[in-house]
Design a protein around this motif. Structure first.
Motif, PDB file in Angstrom:
ATOM      1  N   TYR A 162      -3.514  -8.499   7.583  1.00  0.00           N
ATOM      2  CA  TYR A 162      -4.155  -9.235   6.500  1.00  0.00           C
ATOM      3  C   TYR A 162      -3.305  -9.165   5.237  1.00  0.00           C
ATOM      4  O   TYR A 162      -2.491  -8.253   5.064  1.00  0.00           O
ATOM      5  CB  TYR A 162      -5.556  -8.682   6.252  1.00  0.00           C
ATOM      6  N   PRO A 163      -3.488 -10.115   4.319  1.00  0.00           N
ATOM      7  CA  PRO A 163      -2.618 -10.177   3.135  1.00  0.00           C
ATOM      8  C   PRO A 163      -2.882  -9.047   2.143  1.00  0.00           C
ATOM      9  O   PRO A 163      -4.015  -8.595   1.969  1.00  0.00           O
ATOM     10  CB  PRO A 163      -2.973 -11.545   2.528  1.00  0.00           C
ATOM     11  N   THR A 164      -1.804  -8.623   1.502  1.00  0.00           N
ATOM     12  CA  THR A 164      -1.876  -7.638   0.428  1.00  0.00           C
ATOM     13  C   THR A 164      -1.339  -8.281  -0.835  1.00  0.00           C
ATOM     14  O   THR A 164      -0.214  -8.802  -0.849  1.00  0.00           O
ATOM     15  CB  THR A 164      -1.054  -6.384   0.764  1.00  0.00           C
ATOM     16  N   GLU A 165      -2.136  -8.275  -1.899  1.00  0.00           N
ATOM     17  CA  GLU A 165      -1.713  -8.817  -3.184  1.00  0.00           C
ATOM     18  C   GLU A 165      -1.102  -7.682  -3.999  1.00  0.00           C
ATOM     19  O   GLU A 165      -1.756  -6.682  -4.270  1.00  0.00           O
ATOM     20  CB  GLU A 165      -2.905  -9.433  -3.916  1.00  0.00           C
ATOM     21  N   VAL A 166       0.167  -7.843  -4.342  1.00  0.00           N
ATOM     22  CA  VAL A 166       0.909  -6.795  -5.034  1.00  0.00           C
ATOM     23  C   VAL A 166       1.145  -7.190  -6.485  1.00  0.00           C
ATOM     24  O   VAL A 166       1.580  -8.315  -6.767  1.00  0.00           O
ATOM     25  CB  VAL A 166       2.267  -6.537  -4.337  1.00  0.00           C
ATOM     26  N   PHE A 167       0.879  -6.257  -7.401  1.00  0.00           N
ATOM     27  CA  PHE A 167       1.042  -6.493  -8.835  1.00  0.00           C
ATOM     28  C   PHE A 167       2.192  -5.625  -9.356  1.00  0.00           C
ATOM     29  O   PHE A 167       2.248  -4.422  -9.082  1.00  0.00           O
ATOM     30  CB  PHE A 167      -0.244  -6.160  -9.585  1.00  0.00           C
ATOM     31  N   LEU A 168       3.104  -6.248 -10.113  1.00  0.00           N
ATOM     32  CA  LEU A 168       4.276  -5.562 -10.630  1.00  0.00           C
ATOM     33  C   LEU A 168       4.297  -5.558 -12.152  1.00  0.00           C
ATOM     34  O   LEU A 168       3.784  -6.480 -12.794  1.00  0.00           O
ATOM     35  CB  LEU A 168       5.552  -6.234 -10.112  1.00  0.00           C
ATOM     36  N   LYS A 169       4.907  -4.510 -12.706  1.00  0.00           N
ATOM     37  CA  LYS A 169       5.133  -4.401 -14.144  1.00  0.00           C
ATOM     38  C   LYS A 169       6.570  -3.948 -14.349  1.00  0.00           C
ATOM     39  O   LYS A 169       6.957  -2.869 -13.900  1.00  0.00           O
ATOM     40  CB  LYS A 169       4.159  -3.388 -14.754  1.00  0.00           C
ATOM     41  N   ASP A 170       7.359  -4.795 -14.979  1.00  0.00           N
ATOM     42  CA  ASP A 170       8.782  -4.500 -15.183  1.00  0.00           C
ATOM     43  C   ASP A 170       9.484  -4.180 -13.867  1.00  0.00           C
ATOM     44  O   ASP A 170      10.324  -3.276 -13.791  1.00  0.00           O
ATOM     45  CB  ASP A 170       8.949  -3.330 -16.172  1.00  0.00           C
ATOM     46  N   GLY A 171       9.099  -4.912 -12.825  1.00  0.00           N
ATOM     47  CA  GLY A 171       9.720  -4.744 -11.527  1.00  0.00           C
ATOM     48  C   GLY A 171       9.206  -3.570 -10.728  1.00  0.00           C
ATOM     49  O   GLY A 171       9.644  -3.355  -9.593  1.00  0.00           O
ATOM     50  N   LYS A 172       8.278  -2.803 -11.257  1.00  0.00           N
ATOM     51  CA  LYS A 172       7.727  -1.643 -10.560  1.00  0.00           C
ATOM     52  C   LYS A 172       6.275  -1.921 -10.147  1.00  0.00           C
ATOM     53  O   LYS A 172       5.563  -2.652 -10.830  1.00  0.00           O
ATOM     54  CB  LYS A 172       7.780  -0.400 -11.456  1.00  0.00           C
ATOM     55  N   ARG A 173       5.879  -1.311  -9.072  1.00  0.00           N
ATOM     56  CA  ARG A 173       4.552  -1.540  -8.503  1.00  0.00           C
ATOM     57  C   ARG A 173       3.471  -0.922  -9.395  1.00  0.00           C
ATOM     58  O   ARG A 173       3.458   0.284  -9.611  1.00  0.00           O
ATOM     59  CB  ARG A 173       4.504  -0.947  -7.093  1.00  0.00           C
ATOM     60  N   LEU A 174       2.577  -1.765  -9.889  1.00  0.00           N
ATOM     61  CA  LEU A 174       1.454  -1.306 -10.698  1.00  0.00           C
ATOM     62  C   LEU A 174       0.244  -0.992  -9.829  1.00  0.00           C
ATOM     63  O   LEU A 174      -0.513  -0.049 -10.083  1.00  0.00           O
ATOM     64  CB  LEU A 174       1.084  -2.376 -11.733  1.00  0.00           C
ATOM     65  N   GLY A 175       0.046  -1.786  -8.794  1.00  0.00           N
ATOM     66  CA  GLY A 175      -1.073  -1.597  -7.888  1.00  0.00           C
ATOM     67  C   GLY A 175      -1.091  -2.704  -6.850  1.00  0.00           C
ATOM     68  O   GLY A 175      -0.271  -3.635  -6.889  1.00  0.00           O
ATOM     69  N   SER A 176      -2.029  -2.610  -5.921  1.00  0.00           N
ATOM     70  CA  SER A 176      -2.136  -3.636  -4.886  1.00  0.00           C
ATOM     71  C   SER A 176      -3.549  -3.662  -4.324  1.00  0.00           C
ATOM     72  O   SER A 176      -4.302  -2.698  -4.461  1.00  0.00           O
ATOM     73  CB  SER A 176      -1.127  -3.386  -3.757  1.00  0.00           C
ATOM     74  N   VAL A 177      -3.876  -4.777  -3.697  1.00  0.00           N
ATOM     75  CA  VAL A 177      -5.179  -4.958  -3.050  1.00  0.00           C
ATOM     76  C   VAL A 177      -4.947  -5.566  -1.684  1.00  0.00           C
ATOM     77  O   VAL A 177      -4.258  -6.589  -1.554  1.00  0.00           O
ATOM     78  CB  VAL A 177      -6.095  -5.894  -3.868  1.00  0.00           C
ATOM     79  N   LYS A 178      -5.506  -4.935  -0.654  1.00  0.00           N
ATOM     80  CA  LYS A 178      -5.429  -5.488   0.699  1.00  0.00           C
ATOM     81  C   LYS A 178      -6.775  -6.092   1.046  1.00  0.00           C
ATOM     82  O   LYS A 178      -7.813  -5.455   0.857  1.00  0.00           O
ATOM     83  CB  LYS A 178      -5.050  -4.421   1.725  1.00  0.00           C
TER      84      LYS A 178
ATOM     85  N   SER B 289       3.181 -11.052  -9.652  1.00  0.00           N
ATOM     86  CA  SER B 289       2.381 -10.707  -8.476  1.00  0.00           C
ATOM     87  C   SER B 289       2.816 -11.573  -7.304  1.00  0.00           C
ATOM     88  O   SER B 289       3.373 -12.660  -7.491  1.00  0.00           O
ATOM     89  CB  SER B 289       0.879 -10.901  -8.736  1.00  0.00           C
ATOM     90  N   SER B 290       2.571 -11.075  -6.094  1.00  0.00           N
ATOM     91  CA  SER B 290       2.927 -11.810  -4.892  1.00  0.00           C
ATOM     92  C   SER B 290       2.078 -11.301  -3.743  1.00  0.00           C
ATOM     93  O   SER B 290       1.353 -10.307  -3.872  1.00  0.00           O
ATOM     94  CB  SER B 290       4.412 -11.633  -4.567  1.00  0.00           C
ATOM     95  N   TYR B 291       2.169 -11.981  -2.596  1.00  0.00           N
ATOM     96  CA  TYR B 291       1.415 -11.578  -1.414  1.00  0.00           C
ATOM     97  C   TYR B 291       2.373 -11.084  -0.335  1.00  0.00           C
ATOM     98  O   TYR B 291       3.437 -11.658  -0.120  1.00  0.00           O
ATOM     99  CB  TYR B 291       0.599 -12.753  -0.860  1.00  0.00           C
ATOM    100  N   GLU B 292       1.963 -10.002   0.301  1.00  0.00           N
ATOM    101  CA  GLU B 292       2.686  -9.484   1.447  1.00  0.00           C
ATOM    102  C   GLU B 292       1.784  -9.604   2.663  1.00  0.00           C
ATOM    103  O   GLU B 292       0.574  -9.409   2.574  1.00  0.00           O
ATOM    104  CB  GLU B 292       3.061  -8.007   1.255  1.00  0.00           C
ATOM    105  N   SER B 293       2.356  -9.910   3.811  1.00  0.00           N
ATOM    106  CA  SER B 293       1.592  -9.979   5.058  1.00  0.00           C
ATOM    107  C   SER B 293       2.196  -9.018   6.060  1.00  0.00           C
ATOM    108  O   SER B 293       3.419  -8.980   6.235  1.00  0.00           O
ATOM    109  CB  SER B 293       1.606 -11.402   5.637  1.00  0.00           C
ATOM    110  N   GLY B 294       1.331  -8.230   6.689  1.00  0.00           N
ATOM    111  CA  GLY B 294       1.803  -7.288   7.692  1.00  0.00           C
ATOM    112  C   GLY B 294       2.033  -7.988   9.013  1.00  0.00           C
ATOM    113  O   GLY B 294       1.928  -9.208   9.141  1.00  0.00           O
ATOM    114  N   LEU B 295       2.360  -7.195  10.032  1.00  0.00           N
ATOM    115  CA  LEU B 295       2.606  -7.714  11.367  1.00  0.00           C
ATOM    116  C   LEU B 295       1.599  -7.132  12.336  1.00  0.00           C
ATOM    117  O   LEU B 295       1.129  -6.011  12.160  1.00  0.00           O
ATOM    118  CB  LEU B 295       4.020  -7.362  11.820  1.00  0.00           C
ATOM    119  N   GLY B 296       1.251  -7.905  13.371  1.00  0.00           N
ATOM    120  CA  GLY B 296       0.389  -7.387  14.427  1.00  0.00           C
ATOM    121  C   GLY B 296      -1.073  -7.350  14.038  1.00  0.00           C
ATOM    122  O   GLY B 296      -1.552  -8.102  13.180  1.00  0.00           O
TER     123      GLY B 296
END
Length: 311
Positions: free
Chosen positions: A217-233, A206-213
């Protein structure tokens, strides 16, 4: 250029010309003949955001910001999820939840932005990013498998299979009246602790992404075998507490996660001037105390000075 277009442009320019004519020199003086003291953002640790703002108003400070109070912006209460509270504070909300079926399709849950339930109701949408025509309806064949959808409705809202089937049928019906995606409104709020536990247990990274402008707000991204399982903003409320001291504007910018930035905009005509460090730190220490924050935390800020006048 035709006559109508010329008239329209003139009408748009007249208010600007009026302001520049009567207030231009004043505006220029204010913004180009001042000095600033400012700090970079510092994480001062856990704070009671709502309490700090309440105390600020009681102390007579001005509170500014897009969402100075948690109730003034929409989102879901994350409930008892220690990881979220520790990362973003007790007043953070969840803007949206996305569960990924594959790299092209996702199920999204968010607070409704339109209609009679705007700001309070729960909306559910299914999207397929390989859908080639944004002006055409989403086809049933472009939906995820029914079994996956039923399982995720049960996870999101604690529904049994019968109620999950009703929501799935409603979503398929809604697809006929939408373009690009399908969306419905439901009466339940998502069970975020259950969803978060599912994402934590089934992901391997898992990791955090931050948008611009705006709304970055931060988005927490969850991965499974390198593929996106889900996310929460997440929504992190933020505000600016302001006071005037000897004509200088002191500002404490803070958010619910504990990040704080300090700034002083000196009075007009102050270009080239500065305030003694101990003097402005004393003002900020008093502000921190009034907000219920540690006075000692002011010592962790490094200040910089800037002036509008170019020599």
């Amino acid at each position: 250029m035709n006559k109508q277009k010329a008239i329209l442009i003139l009408l748009l320019l007249l208010p600007l010309l009026f302001v520049l004519h009567f207030f231009g020199s004043f505006v220029t003086y204010m913004f180009f003949d001042s000095s600033w003291h400012y700090s970079e953002e510092v994480d001062i640790g856990s704070l009671d955001y709502s309490s700090a703002l309440t105390k600020a108003e009681k102390a007579g400070y001005k509170v500014e910001g897009s969402w100075p109070w948690p109730g003034n912006f929409s989102g879901f209460d994350p409930g008892d999820v220690p990881e979220v509270r520790e990362s973003f504070g007790s007043d953070a909300l969840v803007q949206n939840i996305r569960l990924n079926y594959n790299e092209n399709s996702e199920l999204m849950v968010f607070t409704c932005e339109e209609g009679p339930e705007a700001g309070t109701g729960t909306c559910v949408a299914i999207s397929n990013f390989s859908h080639s025509d944004p002006d055409s309806s989403l086809q049933i064949l472009e939906f995820p498998d029914d079994s996956w959808m039923l399982d995720k409705f049960g996870l999101l809202f604690g529904l049994d299979e019968k109620d999950s089937e009703k929501y799935l049928e409603a979503l398929k019906k809604a697809a006929q009246n939408h373009t690009w995606d399908a969306e419905i409104q439901v009466n339940e709020s998502p069970d975020f602790p259950a969803v978060y536990a599912y994402l934590m247990e089934n992901s391997d990274d898992s990791s955090y992404e931050s948008g611009l402008g705006f709304n970055a707000y931060p988005t927490e991204v969850f991965l499974k075998d390198g593929k996106r399982l889900g996310s929460v903003k997440y929504f992190i409320p933020q505000a600016k507490v302001v006071t005037i001291d000897e004509g200088n504007r002191y500002m404490v910018e803070l958010d619910a996660s504990g990040k704080v930035r300090l700034e002083i905009v000196m009075h007009a005509g102050s270009s080239g001037e500065s305030i003694p460090e101990e003097e402005y730190r004393a003002v900020f220490r008093e502000m921190f105390e009034e907000l219920g924050l540690s006075r000692a935390a002011v010592d962790s800020f490094e200040f910089f000075h800037s002036s509008s006048k170019v020599w």
